[in-house]
Each structure stands twice: as C-alpha cells, then as structure tokens.
Design an enzyme around this catalytic site. Structure first.
Site, short mmCIF file in Angstrom:
data_model
loop_
_atom_site.label_atom_id
_atom_site.label_comp_id
_atom_site.label_asym_id
_atom_site.label_seq_id
_atom_site.Cartn_x
_atom_site.Cartn_y
_atom_site.Cartn_z
N ASP A 241 10.38 -3.13 -8.45
CA ASP A 241 10.90 -3.91 -7.38
C ASP A 241 11.87 -3.21 -6.73
O ASP A 241 12.55 -2.47 -7.66
CB ASP A 241 11.65 -5.14 -7.94
CG ASP A 241 12.03 -6.11 -7.06
OD1 ASP A 241 11.08 -6.52 -6.07
OD2 ASP A 241 12.91 -6.78 -7.16
N LYS B 163 0.80 -1.35 0.01
CA LYS B 163 0.18 -0.04 0.05
C LYS B 163 0.77 1.23 0.09
O LYS B 163 0.48 2.40 -0.44
CB LYS B 163 -0.98 0.13 1.24
CG LYS B 163 -2.34 -0.84 1.11
CD LYS B 163 -3.24 -0.49 2.26
CE LYS B 163 -4.26 -1.52 2.40
NZ LYS B 163 -3.88 -2.76 3.16
P1 ITT Z 1 5.46 -5.89 -4.08
O1 ITT Z 1 4.01 -6.37 -4.20
O2 ITT Z 1 5.33 -4.59 -5.06
O3 ITT Z 1 6.44 -6.68 -4.64
P2 ITT Z 1 6.88 -5.78 -1.69
O4 ITT Z 1 6.64 -5.08 -0.26
O5 ITT Z 1 7.22 -7.17 -1.75
O6 ITT Z 1 5.63 -5.35 -2.67
P3 ITT Z 1 9.38 -5.59 -2.88
O7 ITT Z 1 9.29 -6.98 -3.54
O8 ITT Z 1 10.10 -4.38 -3.95
O9 ITT Z 1 8.26 -4.80 -2.35
O10 ITT Z 1 10.30 -5.47 -1.86
C1 ITT Z 1 11.11 -4.52 -1.17
C2 ITT Z 1 11.32 -4.59 0.40
O11 ITT Z 1 11.98 -3.40 0.51
C3 ITT Z 1 10.06 -4.59 0.96
O12 ITT Z 1 10.05 -5.37 2.38
C4 ITT Z 1 9.82 -3.17 1.41
O13 ITT Z 1 9.12 -2.99 2.63
C5 ITT Z 1 11.18 -2.62 1.26
N1 ITT Z 1 11.24 -1.16 0.71
C6 ITT Z 1 10.94 -1.02 -0.65
N2 ITT Z 1 10.83 0.39 -0.87
C7 ITT Z 1 10.95 0.84 0.35
C8 ITT Z 1 11.02 2.06 0.60
O14 ITT Z 1 10.74 3.27 -0.08
N3 ITT Z 1 11.01 2.39 2.16
C9 ITT Z 1 11.18 1.47 3.01
N4 ITT Z 1 11.21 0.30 2.61
C10 ITT Z 1 11.02 -0.10 1.36
#
Ligand code: ITT
Length: 179
Positions: free
Chosen positions: A60, A9
């Site tokens: 990602d 979200k």
């Molecule tokens: P998707 O459904 O989009 O894959 P996800 O949360 O699994 O959502 P990712 O695979 O890109 O997202 O995983 C990246 C991890 O890094 C995830 O645990 C996020 O909480 C963290 N992360 C990514 N961008 C971030 C940000 O801007 N600030 C803090 N944490 C971030």
C-alpha cells in the site's frame, strides 16, 4: 516464487525489476478506511493470505503533501481517480512550500507464518506542471532534484523510490533468512 496481489501494472513492473520471480495476482482485496498505510496493509494481508496458497506480498502506498497536511495520504488511490494530477496542481497553485513524500508499506507472509512489514519513503517536491510519460499515478508531478519520476526509467526510479526501499528491505530480509 512470490504472488504479488495488486491491480496496478506499474507497481508490478517495478517490483519485478527487484524480485524477478514474481507473479501478479489481480484478485483485489478490501482496502479499509484507516489513518495509516500500515493498517490498510495489515488488514489486506490477512484477507489475501487466507485466499492464496504460497508466499504472498501486497503493498500500500500514498503521496503525502506537507502543505496539504499529508493529503492525499491514505486516500491517494481515490484522489488519483477523481481529481487526478491536475487537481493536485490546482490545490497547490500559489503554494510556496512544495515538499512532499511517497511512502510504501509492503506486507509479506508465507502459509502458516506471521506476516512481516517493511517501509520505504522518498522525499521530493510537487512541481508546477506534469512532466514525463513514464511511471504511473502521481509520478509526473513528483520531482526529485528537478526531475519528475515520470521522466525516469524503472531502473532510475528504483534507485530512489519508496517502493524500491520497502521491497529491497523485504528482499534483504528473505536473503538473510536463507543464510
Ligand atoms: P493495488 O491494487 O496494489 O492496491 P493501487 O493503484 O490501488 O493498487 P494503492 O492502493 O497503493 O495502489 O494506491 C496508491 C495510489 O497512489 C494509487 O493511485 C497510485 O497511482 C498512487 N501511487 C502509489 N505509488 C506511486 C508511485 O510510485 N508513483 C506514482 N503514484 C503512485
């Protein structure tokens, strides 16, 4: 209108502040075990674009800590779920070199078209404590100029973040194409 396939979200809220007309689709996709975010996004995009009709975007992202040789990197989601921010802070106890960066890779495709990819990074430091309740994931432990991303409103984070950089690059590409 663009479909943004994500279960996160926080990501969607940040992306919506950039694109406006965005529809979140929480339908999941295979995140392969690979060495780079680019490979994960490219594979995910193939799967997602075969399942949805219309312009689709996935993203990602990962946190790369220099003193930990880039960990958690492509494993950021798993590490956030398991050891979390307190676990990273523990790994960084007594470590002087605190530099780290977030990287974002966004992939976009329209039906029948090749996908395109854009990247963004934000460089900062791992703090010594969690600060702030805004944002998500690693935001409370990642500091830029002594303020954590967890202390920033979306508009502030979007002025500097990895995600804003990759998504603004996509937005500019879409606008340039329109002419
Ligand atoms: P998707 O459904 O989009 O894959 P996800 O949360 O699994 O959502 P990712 O695979 O890109 O997202 O995983 C990246 C991890 O890094 C995830 O645990 C996020 O909480 C963290 N992360 C990514 N961008 C971030 C940000 O801007 N600030 C803090 N944490 C971030």
């Amino acid at each position: 209108m663009i479909y943004f396939v994500t279960g996160n979200k926080g990501k969607h809220a940040e992306a919506r502040a950039i694109f406006g007309d965005l529809v979140q689709k929480d339908i999941g996709y295979t995140e392969i075990q690979a060495d780079t975010l680019e490979e994960v996004a490219a594979y995910g995009m193939k799967e997602v674009s075969s399942r949805l009709e219309g312009p689709v975007m996935i993203e990602d992202a990962g946190l790369f800590v220099d003193a930990l040789h880039g960990f958690p990197g492509v494993y950021s989601a798993y590490v956030q779920k398991t050891i979390g921010n307190s676990g990273i802070l523990r790994l960084m106890e007594r470590v002087e070199k605190r530099s780290a960066y977030f990287k974002s890779v966004v992939a976009y495709a329209e039906p029948g078209q090749e996908s395109v990819m854009f990247k963004g990074e934000v460089h900062g430091k791992i703090g010594f404590e969690e600060r702030g309740r805004k944002g998500f994931g690693y935001d409370p432990i990642f500091y830029v100029d002594d303020i954590s991303l967890g202390e920033m409103e979306i508009e502030e984070k979007n002025r500097i973040s990895h995600r804003a950089a990759s998504m603004n690059a996509l937005k500019e590409w879409l606008e340039a194409r329109k002419g």
